[in-house]
Structure formats: structure tokens, C-alpha cells
Design a protein around this motif. Sequence first.
Motif, PDB file in Angstrom:
ATOM      1  N   UNK A   1       0.734  -1.296  -0.020  1.00 39.15           N
ATOM      2  CA  UNK A   1      -0.178   0.113   0.098  1.00 39.15           C
ATOM      3  C   UNK A   1       0.926   1.327  -0.053  1.00 39.15           C
ATOM      4  N   UNK A   2       2.030   1.174   0.458  1.00 37.24           N
ATOM      5  CA  UNK A   2       2.678   2.537   0.594  1.00 37.24           C
ATOM      6  C   UNK A   2       3.905   2.334  -0.420  1.00 37.24           C
ATOM      7  N   UNK A   3       3.754   1.776  -1.406  1.00 38.11           N
ATOM      8  CA  UNK A   3       4.862   1.558  -2.523  1.00 38.11           C
ATOM      9  C   UNK A   3       3.772   1.822  -3.992  1.00 38.11           C
ATOM     10  N   UNK A   4       2.919   2.776  -4.002  1.00 35.75           N
ATOM     11  CA  UNK A   4       2.119   3.025  -5.091  1.00 35.75           C
ATOM     12  C   UNK A   4       2.844   3.952  -6.124  1.00 35.75           C
ATOM     13  N   UNK A   5       3.780   4.789  -5.666  1.00 38.11           N
ATOM     14  CA  UNK A   5       4.695   5.606  -6.673  1.00 38.11           C
ATOM     15  C   UNK A   5       5.436   5.011  -7.336  1.00 38.11           C
ATOM     16  N   UNK A   6       6.028   4.008  -6.915  1.00 42.61           N
ATOM     17  CA  UNK A   6       7.082   3.156  -7.537  1.00 42.61           C
ATOM     18  C   UNK A   6       6.496   2.339  -8.485  1.00 42.61           C
ATOM     19  N   UNK A   7       5.136   1.652  -8.244  1.00 43.86           N
ATOM     20  CA  UNK A   7       4.483   0.895  -9.123  1.00 43.86           C
ATOM     21  C   UNK A   7       4.256   1.745 -10.475  1.00 43.86           C
ATOM     22  N   UNK A   8       3.462   3.151 -10.062  1.00 46.03           N
ATOM     23  CA  UNK A   8       3.378   3.995 -11.144  1.00 46.03           C
ATOM     24  C   UNK A   8       4.332   4.065 -11.903  1.00 46.03           C
ATOM     25  N   UNK A   9       5.586   4.296 -11.621  1.00 48.43           N
ATOM     26  CA  UNK A   9       6.839   4.538 -12.474  1.00 48.43           C
ATOM     27  C   UNK A   9       7.296   3.410 -13.364  1.00 48.43           C
ATOM     28  N   UNK A  10       6.803   2.248 -12.719  1.00 50.71           N
ATOM     29  CA  UNK A  10       7.044   1.113 -13.759  1.00 50.71           C
ATOM     30  C   UNK A  10       5.879   1.099 -14.656  1.00 50.71           C
ATOM     31  N   UNK A  11       4.879   1.126 -14.552  1.00 54.93           N
ATOM     32  CA  UNK A  11       3.813   1.287 -15.440  1.00 54.93           C
ATOM     33  C   UNK A  11       4.024   2.294 -16.363  1.00 54.93           C
ATOM     34  N   UNK A  12       4.496   3.421 -16.039  1.00 53.38           N
ATOM     35  CA  UNK A  12       4.836   4.782 -17.077  1.00 53.38           C
ATOM     36  C   UNK A  12       5.824   4.142 -17.896  1.00 53.38           C
ATOM     37  N   UNK A  13       6.891   3.301 -17.413  1.00 55.88           N
ATOM     38  CA  UNK A  13       7.856   3.178 -18.504  1.00 55.88           C
ATOM     39  C   UNK A  13       7.725   1.895 -19.428  1.00 55.88           C
ATOM     40  N   UNK A  14       6.454   1.235 -19.094  1.00 56.43           N
ATOM     41  CA  UNK A  14       6.220   0.116 -20.053  1.00 56.43           C
ATOM     42  C   UNK A  14       5.447   0.506 -21.225  1.00 56.43           C
TER      43      UNK A  14
END
Length: 221
Positions: free
Chosen positions: A99-112
Motif C-alpha cells: 500500500x505504501x509503494x504506489x508511486x514506484x508501481x506507477x513509475x514501472x507502469x509509466x515506463x512500460x
Amino acid sequence: MNRTVKIQETSHVITKNLVLAEGVFGPFPKDGTIEFPIFTDKEHKAEADRLFENCGGDIALLNPAGGWVTKLWHAEKYGLLADRIWEDLGLRPVIVTGPAETEIAKRVLAASRSGKVIAAEPTLKGFYELAKRARIYIGGDTGPTHIAVAAGTPIVGIFGPTEWWRNGSPNKADICVERLDIECRIDCHRRTCSNWICMDITPETVLRAVAERLRPTSTVA
């Protein structure tokens, strides 16, 4: 306990603790395997089933998060790796974070760029059940990696300031991707670093390790 127990210096943490236990309670039977039972119930299995069914096929779990910034492989590289896993290996990439790692997940998705990457925030026990259903797991030296090891998932670890021989998977078939060409990693364990090059690893290098780990192991009759 009022005595010390001699332990080989370059031992895996699991081995160290088992030797310590033997020093207290005496030898216990060993058959060469180590199991890490995590007990779940119907709701955790149902949670994993829902996530797995939404993926529509075989999955690869990728965890870009971790407790130390120096342990993190670049989020953008996870995005590129996820695309290659889909394109080259035909596995649905699932980015698993807390739950506290949403931003890093967004960065991964943005790079895909493939549009095939799924992000999920399972509970810890839901993650354990999901890992049991995954073809492979990719991540650094962090809690979910150890849970995936407990689940028996094939592992590719990406390690920097810590040692695979100490903290990685005890399964000899699992693979670590690490920089062996730099001396600063020896006994590092730095949480911050002004020369943070140990995680300068290409997605292609990790992809080769993933393909190797997925390859069926041959057995000799």
C-alpha cells in the motif's frame, strides 16, 4: 543460553539460525531440503485466484520495491523488463507492491509500452498464494522475495549492497543477477551511497537470467 556457537562466517542466514538452534537443542534430522510453511485460509486462496484469473494466463511477478534505496533496481528498468517478458516469453507481467509503494508501481507502469502489465497490491498471505501460482518471481533483497522463496516460486534476484549467498534463495536452481566486476560491494550493506553503481544492470541481463531460470532442468536417469 550462556555459550557461543561457532558458525562458518560465509553462511546463509537460514543456515546460521539452524546451526544456532542445534547448538541449543542438539542435532536434528536433515534431508537436504528446507521448507518454510506459511499458513493461509480460504480467503487468501480466493484472493490469489481472482488476481490470477484476471491475468488471463501464466504470470511473472515483479517486485520493484524494497526497504533500502540502495537495494532498488530502477523502476523504469522494471517497466522495460516487463515488456520483454511479455513479448519474448509470453508471460503476463504483474507488478506486486504494498500500500505504501504506489508511486514506484506507477513509475514501472509509466515506463512500460506494451499495455500488458498489471499492477496489484495483494495482502501478504494473498501474495504468498499468488506466488505459488506464478511461473517466476523477480525482485531484490526484500520481504516479498523471501515469501516467494517460501512459496517455492522460481526466483531471479537482483542484488546490490547485500549478498545473495547470505540473504538470497537457498534453492540452488534460483539465479542472482549481480555486479561481480566491482569491488565496492564486498561487505557493503550501505543504505545510502555516493557511488551507487551496483544496481547498474541492464534489463537484457535480467531477461537472460529469467529465460534461463524458466528453462526446464534436465535430469540424468
